[in-house]
Design an enzyme around this catalytic site. Structure first.
Site, PDB file in Angstrom:
ATOM      1  N   SER A   1     -19.773 -16.819 -24.507  1.00 54.53           N
ATOM      2  CA  SER A   1     -18.911 -17.980 -24.269  1.00 54.53           C
ATOM      3  C   SER A   1     -18.621 -18.775 -25.536  1.00 54.53           C
ATOM      4  O   SER A   1     -17.930 -19.788 -25.468  1.00 54.53           O
ATOM      5  CB  SER A   1     -19.590 -18.901 -23.248  1.00 54.53           C
TER       6      SER A   1
ATOM      7  N   ARG B   1      -4.151 -20.886 -23.443  1.00 50.60           N
ATOM      8  CA  ARG B   1      -4.900 -22.005 -22.851  1.00 50.60           C
ATOM      9  C   ARG B   1      -5.867 -22.627 -23.871  1.00 50.60           C
ATOM     10  O   ARG B   1      -6.589 -21.929 -24.568  1.00 50.60           O
ATOM     11  CB  ARG B   1      -5.690 -21.501 -21.632  1.00 50.60           C
ATOM     12  N   VAL B   2      -5.851 -23.941 -23.927  1.00 51.52           N
ATOM     13  CA  VAL B   2      -6.800 -24.689 -24.759  1.00 51.52           C
ATOM     14  C   VAL B   2      -7.590 -25.597 -23.826  1.00 51.52           C
ATOM     15  O   VAL B   2      -7.020 -26.204 -22.912  1.00 51.52           O
ATOM     16  CB  VAL B   2      -6.044 -25.514 -25.827  1.00 51.52           C
ATOM     17  N   GLY B   3      -8.885 -25.687 -24.061  1.00 53.96           N
ATOM     18  CA  GLY B   3      -9.728 -26.503 -23.178  1.00 53.96           C
ATOM     19  C   GLY B   3     -10.068 -27.854 -23.788  1.00 53.96           C
ATOM     20  O   GLY B   3      -9.377 -28.365 -24.670  1.00 53.96           O
ATOM     21  N   ASP B   4     -11.160 -28.411 -23.328  1.00 58.69           N
ATOM     22  CA  ASP B   4     -11.576 -29.754 -23.748  1.00 58.69           C
ATOM     23  C   ASP B   4     -12.254 -29.787 -25.122  1.00 58.69           C
ATOM     24  O   ASP B   4     -12.277 -30.828 -25.781  1.00 58.69           O
ATOM     25  CB  ASP B   4     -12.561 -30.327 -22.717  1.00 58.69           C
TER      26      ASP B   4
ATOM     27  N   THR C   1     -19.666 -29.736 -21.446  1.00 53.85           N
ATOM     28  CA  THR C   1     -19.593 -28.298 -21.227  1.00 53.85           C
ATOM     29  C   THR C   1     -19.230 -28.095 -19.758  1.00 53.85           C
ATOM     30  O   THR C   1     -19.537 -28.928 -18.921  1.00 53.85           O
ATOM     31  CB  THR C   1     -20.919 -27.599 -21.595  1.00 53.85           C
TER      32      THR C   1
ATOM     33  N   GLY D   1     -13.171 -27.246 -18.630  1.00 50.32           N
ATOM     34  CA  GLY D   1     -12.528 -28.171 -19.554  1.00 50.32           C
ATOM     35  C   GLY D   1     -11.399 -28.968 -18.951  1.00 50.32           C
ATOM     36  O   GLY D   1     -11.134 -30.096 -19.377  1.00 50.32           O
TER      37      GLY D   1
HETATM   38  N1  GLY Z   1     -15.574 -26.397 -21.793  1.00 47.38           N
HETATM   39  C1  GLY Z   1     -14.963 -25.305 -22.371  1.00 47.38           C
HETATM   40  C2  GLY Z   1     -13.636 -25.001 -21.857  1.00 47.38           C
HETATM   41  O1  GLY Z   1     -13.329 -25.293 -20.710  1.00 47.38           O
HETATM   42  O2  GLY Z   1     -12.850 -24.458 -22.577  1.00 47.38           O
END
Ligand code: GLY
Length: 340
Positions: free
Chosen positions: A99, A228-231, A251, A254
Site C-alpha cells: 500500500s 485518482r488522487v487521495g488524501d 489513513t 481518502g
Molecule cells: N489514504 C490513502 C488514500 O485513500 O489514498
C-alpha cells in the site's frame, strides 16, 4: 463509496446516522468505562499526562520499522523533518508493503501511482500526487517544498521534476503487486469496489527541541481509477502540522478524509483544548455525521500535541499504530474506535 445515492436518500440516511452517532457516542462512553483493555488495546488517551519528547508515531504495524529509522535521527539530536522523511522511506522501499511505494497495488489499469506530502515546523509543506516510477515520493515532496515556490507537483510534471533532481525512473511493480492485480481483474469486472487496501503510512515526530514535523505517503486505494488522487498529498486532509499546537495524520479511505479535512480539523480541535485522542475521535465522529456510509469505511487518525501527548481513533478497532518514546521504546498500540 463510488455510487452516491440521491439527495433525498442521503438526507434520510443522515437523519438515521445522527441517531446512530448519538447511540454510538453513548455506547462508546459506556464501553470505555466498562472495557478491560487487551494488552495492546488502550480504550482512552494512552499518553494522558505523559510528556513524551522526543517521540515518533506512525500508522500500522509497518510503522514499527519506520519508527526505528526515524528514532535514530532523533537520538542524534536530528530534526523532526529529517526523522519523518527517513522513517517513511523505509516503508516506501519495502516490497512487502503493498500500500506504500515500491510494490504498491496498482490502479485498475495496472499503473502504480503514488501520493505523498511532508510538512515542517515552520509551516512549509511539499507534496506530489499521481507520481509514477519513483521509489521514494516522500523525498520528491521534500524537494518540492525546499526547491520550488510551489506546494504540490502532480503526474508527468512531478516525474520530470524528480528526474531533473537526480531521482531514477524505475519499475515499481513486484511479483506480488502483479499477482494482486491479476486476481482483482478476474473477480471485480473493472470496478474499484469492495477494496480494502489503503494502509498509508502517516508519521509525526517531535524532536528534542520540541519541534514537530509530519510525513504521509501511499500507493492510494488499490485498483482505483487511473488518475485518482487521495488524501495523502492534500495538506490538511492526510497530514497537517502546526508547530504551536501539534500534528495529525490520516489513513484509510481518502475520499472521506478529504471531504472533512480531517488532519487540519484535528489540529484545530487540539488548539481549542482537546487532547490528541479526543480530537481524533471528534474527527471520526464528524466524518460519520457528514458523509453517508462513512461508518462502514476504514477511517483512522493519529495525532500528537506540543506537550508530547499522543492519541488515535478510528471508525473501528482494527487499526494499529506504532509509537516510539524514551519511556516505552517502540510499542504497537491498537486504537480505540467506534464499536462496530
Ligand atoms: N489514504 C490513502 C488514500 O485513500 O489514498
Amino acid at each position: 463509496m463510488f455510487n452516491f445515492k440521491s439527495n433525498l436518500e442521503s438526507e434520510n440516511k443522515n437523519n438515521t446516522m445522527k441517531r446512530k452517532t448519538f447511540l454510538i457516542r453513548s455506547f462508546s462512553t459506556l464501553a470505555g468505562m466498562l472495557a478491560v483493555p487487551a494488552p495492546n488495546l488502550l480504550a482512552h488517551n494512552p499518553s494522558q499526562g505523559q510528556k513524551n519528547k522526543p517521540l515518533v508515531i506512525s500508522t500500522w504495524p509497518h510503522g514499527m520499522e519506520a519508527n526505528i529509522a526515524a528514532w535514530e535521527v532523533l537520538m542524534q539530536n536530528g530534526r523532526a523533518l529529517d526523522a519523518v522523511e527517513k522513517g517513511v522511506r523505509v516503508t516506501e522501499l519495502d516490497p512487502d508493503v503493498t500500500s506504500v511505494g515500491v510494490g504498491s497495488n496498482p490502479d485498475r489499469d495496472g499503473n502504480i501511482t503514488l501520493d505523498a506530502s511532508i510538512m515542517d515546523e515552520h509551516g512549509n509543506c511539499g507534496a506530489v500526487a499521481f507520481l509514477q516510477h519513483i521509489k521514494n515520493p516522500i523525498s520528491v515532496a521534500r524537494e518540492v517544498m525546499e526547491k520550488t515556490p510551489h506546494v504540490m507537483l502532480a503526474g508527468e510534471g512531478a516525474l520530470q521534476f524528480a528526474l531533473a533532481n537526480g531521482f531514477k525512473k524505475e519499475d515499481l511493480h513486484t511479483d506480488l503487486s502483479r499477482q494482486h492485480w491479476e486476481e482483482w481483474k478476474k473477480s471485480h469486472e473493472y470496478e474499484p469496489i469492495g477494496l480494502n487496501n489503503h494502509d498509508t503510512i502517516s508519521m509525526l515526530a517531535i524532536d528534542s527541541k520540541g519541534d514537530i514535523s509530519g510525513a504521509c505517503t501511499t500507493g492510494g486505494l488499490a485498483f482505483k481509477y487511473h488518475g485518482r488522487v487521495g488524501d495523502s498529498p492534500i495538506i490538511g486532509a492526510g497530514l497537517y502540522v502546526d508547530n504551536e499546537i501539534g500534528g495529525a495524520g490520516g489513513t484509510g479511505v481518502g475520499e472521506v478524509v478529504m471531504k472533512t479535512l480531517g488532519s487540519f480539523l484535528i489540529v484545530e480541535l487540539m488548539r481549542n483544548g482537546l487532547s490528541p485522542y479526543e480530537a481524533c475521535r471528534e474527527a471520526v465522529m464528524r466524518a460519520m455525521k457528514k458523509i453517508p456510509g462513512a461508518e462502514d469505511l476504514p477511517i483512522y487518525y493519529i495525532a500528537v500535541n506540543k506537550q508530547g501527548e499522543f492519541g488515535a481513533y478510528g471508525t473501528n478497532r482494527k487499526f494499529e499504530y506504532a509509537v516510539y518514546t524514551e519511556n516505552k521504546g517502540n510499542t504497537l498500540y491498537r486504537s480505540d474506535g467506534v464499536l462496530h
